[in-house]
Scaffold this motif. Structure first.
Motif, PDB file in Angstrom:
ATOM      1  N   GLU A 191      42.085  39.680  28.956  1.00  0.00           N
ATOM      2  CA  GLU A 191      41.311  40.565  29.825  1.00  0.00           C
ATOM      3  C   GLU A 191      40.010  39.894  30.246  1.00  0.00           C
ATOM      4  OE1 GLU A 191      40.622  43.748  32.157  1.00  0.00           O
ATOM      5  OE2 GLU A 191      42.437  43.320  30.986  1.00  0.00           O
ATOM      6  N   GLU A 192      39.419  39.126  29.337  1.00  0.00           N
ATOM      7  CA  GLU A 192      38.170  38.423  29.639  1.00  0.00           C
ATOM      8  C   GLU A 192      38.374  37.420  30.765  1.00  0.00           C
ATOM      9  OE1 GLU A 192      35.757  35.251  27.083  1.00  0.00           O
ATOM     10  OE2 GLU A 192      35.557  37.292  26.303  1.00  0.00           O
ATOM     11  N   LYS A 193      39.480  36.666  30.689  1.00  0.00           N
ATOM     12  CA  LYS A 193      39.766  35.671  31.723  1.00  0.00           C
ATOM     13  C   LYS A 193      40.044  36.325  33.064  1.00  0.00           C
ATOM     14  CE  LYS A 193      40.337  31.350  32.867  1.00  0.00           C
ATOM     15  NZ  LYS A 193      39.201  30.403  32.803  1.00  0.00           N
ATOM     16  N   LEU A 234      35.327  48.900  34.864  1.00  0.00           N
ATOM     17  CA  LEU A 234      35.060  49.845  33.779  1.00  0.00           C
ATOM     18  C   LEU A 234      35.261  49.114  32.455  1.00  0.00           C
ATOM     19  CD1 LEU A 234      34.377  52.894  33.686  1.00  0.00           C
ATOM     20  CD2 LEU A 234      36.773  53.317  33.225  1.00  0.00           C
ATOM     21  N   SER A 235      34.200  48.912  31.709  1.00  0.00           N
ATOM     22  CA  SER A 235      34.308  48.169  30.460  1.00  0.00           C
ATOM     23  C   SER A 235      35.151  48.944  29.449  1.00  0.00           C
ATOM     24  CB  SER A 235      32.914  47.921  29.871  1.00  0.00           C
ATOM     25  OG  SER A 235      32.349  49.133  29.402  1.00  0.00           O
ATOM     26  N   PHE A 295      30.315  44.454  32.085  1.00  0.00           N
ATOM     27  CA  PHE A 295      31.508  43.624  31.972  1.00  0.00           C
ATOM     28  C   PHE A 295      31.814  43.307  30.517  1.00  0.00           C
ATOM     29  CE2 PHE A 295      29.851  42.924  36.190  1.00  0.00           C
ATOM     30  CZ  PHE A 295      30.988  42.919  36.987  1.00  0.00           C
ATOM     31  N   ASN A 296      33.098  43.136  30.219  1.00  0.00           N
ATOM     32  CA  ASN A 296      33.498  42.742  28.872  1.00  0.00           C
ATOM     33  C   ASN A 296      33.208  41.262  28.611  1.00  0.00           C
ATOM     34  OD1 ASN A 296      34.541  45.315  28.332  1.00  0.00           O
ATOM     35  ND2 ASN A 296      36.496  44.809  29.286  1.00  0.00           N
ATOM     36  N   SER A 297      33.335  40.437  29.646  1.00  0.00           N
ATOM     37  CA  SER A 297      33.214  39.000  29.491  1.00  0.00           C
ATOM     38  C   SER A 297      31.765  38.538  29.544  1.00  0.00           C
ATOM     39  CB  SER A 297      34.017  38.288  30.591  1.00  0.00           C
ATOM     40  OG  SER A 297      33.767  36.911  30.553  1.00  0.00           O
ATOM     41  N   LYS A 298      31.300  37.865  28.511  1.00  0.00           N
ATOM     42  CA  LYS A 298      29.940  37.329  28.501  1.00  0.00           C
ATOM     43  C   LYS A 298      29.788  36.166  29.472  1.00  0.00           C
ATOM     44  CE  LYS A 298      29.050  38.696  23.704  1.00  0.00           C
ATOM     45  NZ  LYS A 298      28.713  38.219  22.336  1.00  0.00           N
TER      46      LYS A 298
END
Length: 447
Positions: A3-5, A21-22, A83-86
């Motif tokens: 999901e991050e990618k 939507l996180s 966002f989920n991805s840092k």
């Protein structure tokens, strides 16, 4: 693919700078699906994230010598929380915001006073009552509108559970993010910054009334007065209802790359931008009536040439009719068969409005026939009981005032429309409906 990618690729490909939507927010919303589908979820409805956002807002308030780079960095920090991805952080550059702030003559005062007041207002949103999505009638105070716009500025608002029905841009990140059309986005940001400065310097009395209407109301039989003007700006006629050539998702590209009639109306009356938060897309039988909105901004140019000019000195209160037209760009000839939809849409919007100012509704990229749209709106205004319809053409090639005096009553005009569209469908005629009226000597043949 993780999901991050996926999120990284989504951001790199689209450059929308609009949060998804996180996972955390989605879990919270799932706990109360009924509320999340019916009401707008404000930042404090996601308490874990809201605590972090408030810390940054408080830091903005407390910093004595706040710089443009520090402010921009902190707004980026809030935005990344969605966002989920840092790794998304490395793709964020709110350079447009920095450039717009640097262009201000009074940037020191903005950083010392205005932005701190905005941050306090953004924190006040936690005191807001639930706002129903798509309500038939809503009233927002001027201060509530300013609080919402401050929250859009600081990017604290969340993607909604029913976002497929709402405008995709609901915070100002796309304007802030460095990408293409940056010159245009800088002009848009200037409009918003000057609105903040002006709104915070006055008592925000009054309210904004929003009516979502789905029925045309009573039908009338008298032909209303039509005033045809070659040149002028609709928004200058403050004693009329101004027709917003709306996108079905209200506001169009005002927070993105759009800069035609609707987007310009929203930029020079920034309180209208709040509609993007609470207004699900319009259906074929729906219109939005908005009253009590203040004109704050003067401008020059149109489309890619749009530019902020100055604060509007009069700051009059205006009222708007938001109606979306059919897109005929792929099949232009179909408008002569489907004009009843446009009459209904206009009637729903025009109902109970005595004086209306309009123009070439749906005649830009949607490729509507402007002469047809004039007649459609004249019929709709008459059937709605309107006393006066002001139509602004903004084209010196067409001077048709002599046509309108030939029309004696509403029934005659409706029959002309029916007959003309039938001929157009059969391809028996190539001229526009106004030219058709000019060459039509015997109206009796239409009955």
């Amino acid at each position: 693919m993780s999901e991050e990618k996926k999120q990284e690729q989504f951001f790199e490909k689209s450059y929308t700078a609009t949060p998804i939507l996180s996972e955390h927010a989605y879990e919270l919303i799932q706990d109360d699906v009924e509320i999340s589908q019916s009401f707008y979820m404000f930042p404090h409805h996601m308490p874990g994230m809201w605590i972090k956002m408030k810390k940054i807002l408080q830091k903005i308030i407390d910093m004595e010598n706040l710089t443009i780079d520090q402010l921009t960095s902190m707004i980026e920090e809030i935005y990344v929380m969605h966002f989920n991805s840092k790794q998304i952080r490395s793709h964020i550059s709110f350079k447009n915001l920095s450039e717009a702030l640097r262009s201000l003559d009074e940037k020191e005062d903005f950083l010392k006073n205005t932005v701190k007041k905005l941050a306090r207002l953004a924190m006040e949103i936690e005191n807001s009552e639930l706002v129903e999505l798509g309500a038939d009638f809503q009233v927002l105070s001027k201060k509530q509108a300013l609080i919402c716009l401050a929250s859009m500025f600081f990017c604290t608002l969340h993607k909604q559970f029913v976002d497929d029905q709402l405008p995709k841009d609901f915070i100002m990140a796309k304007l802030f993010q460095e990408h293409k059309y940056d010159g245009l986005k800088l002009e848009k940001i200037k409009c918003i910054l000057f609105y903040f400065k002006a709104a915070l310097s006055k008592d925000l009395d009054g309210e904004i009334r929003i009516l979502r209407r789905s029925h045309p109301g009573d039908s009338y039989n008298e032909l209303c007065e039509l005033i045809y003007m070659q040149y002028d700006r609709m928004e200058e006629f403050s004693d009329y209802y101004i027709v917003d050539f709306a996108n079905k998702k209200i506001g169009g590209g005002v927070l993105g790359y759009g800069s035609v009639q609707e987007e310009i109306l929203f930029l020079i009356h920034p309180e209208l931008i709040v509609l993007l938060l609470f207004t699900p897309q319009l259906q074929d039988n729906e219109a939005l009536i908005v009253e009590g909105v203040t004109r704050y901004i003067d401008y020059d140019g149109y489309a890619e040439n749009f530019k902020f000019a100055n604060l509007n000195k009069e700051q009059k209160t205006l009222k708007f009719i938001c109606i979306d037209a059919v897109n005929y760009s792929e099949q232009k000839s179909s408008q002569y068969d489907s004009y009843q939809r446009e009459i209904l849409k206009a009637r729903v919007g025009f109902s109970k409005c005595e004086k209306i100012c309009t123009g070439k509704w749906g005649c830009g990229v949607f490729q509507g026939d402007w002469q047809l749209k004039l007649v459609i709106q004249w019929i709709a205004a008459s059937k709605s009981g309107c006393q006066e319809l002001l139509f602004i053409n903004n084209d010196d090639q067409f001077v048709y005032n002599q046509v309108f005096s030939k029309i004696e009553n509403l029934a005659q005009l409706e029959n002309i429309l029916i007959n003309f569209c039938q001929l157009k469908e059969k391809k028996d005629i190539t001229c526009g409906i106004l030219e058709y009226i000019v060459i039509l000597d015997d109206f009796s043949q239409l009955y």
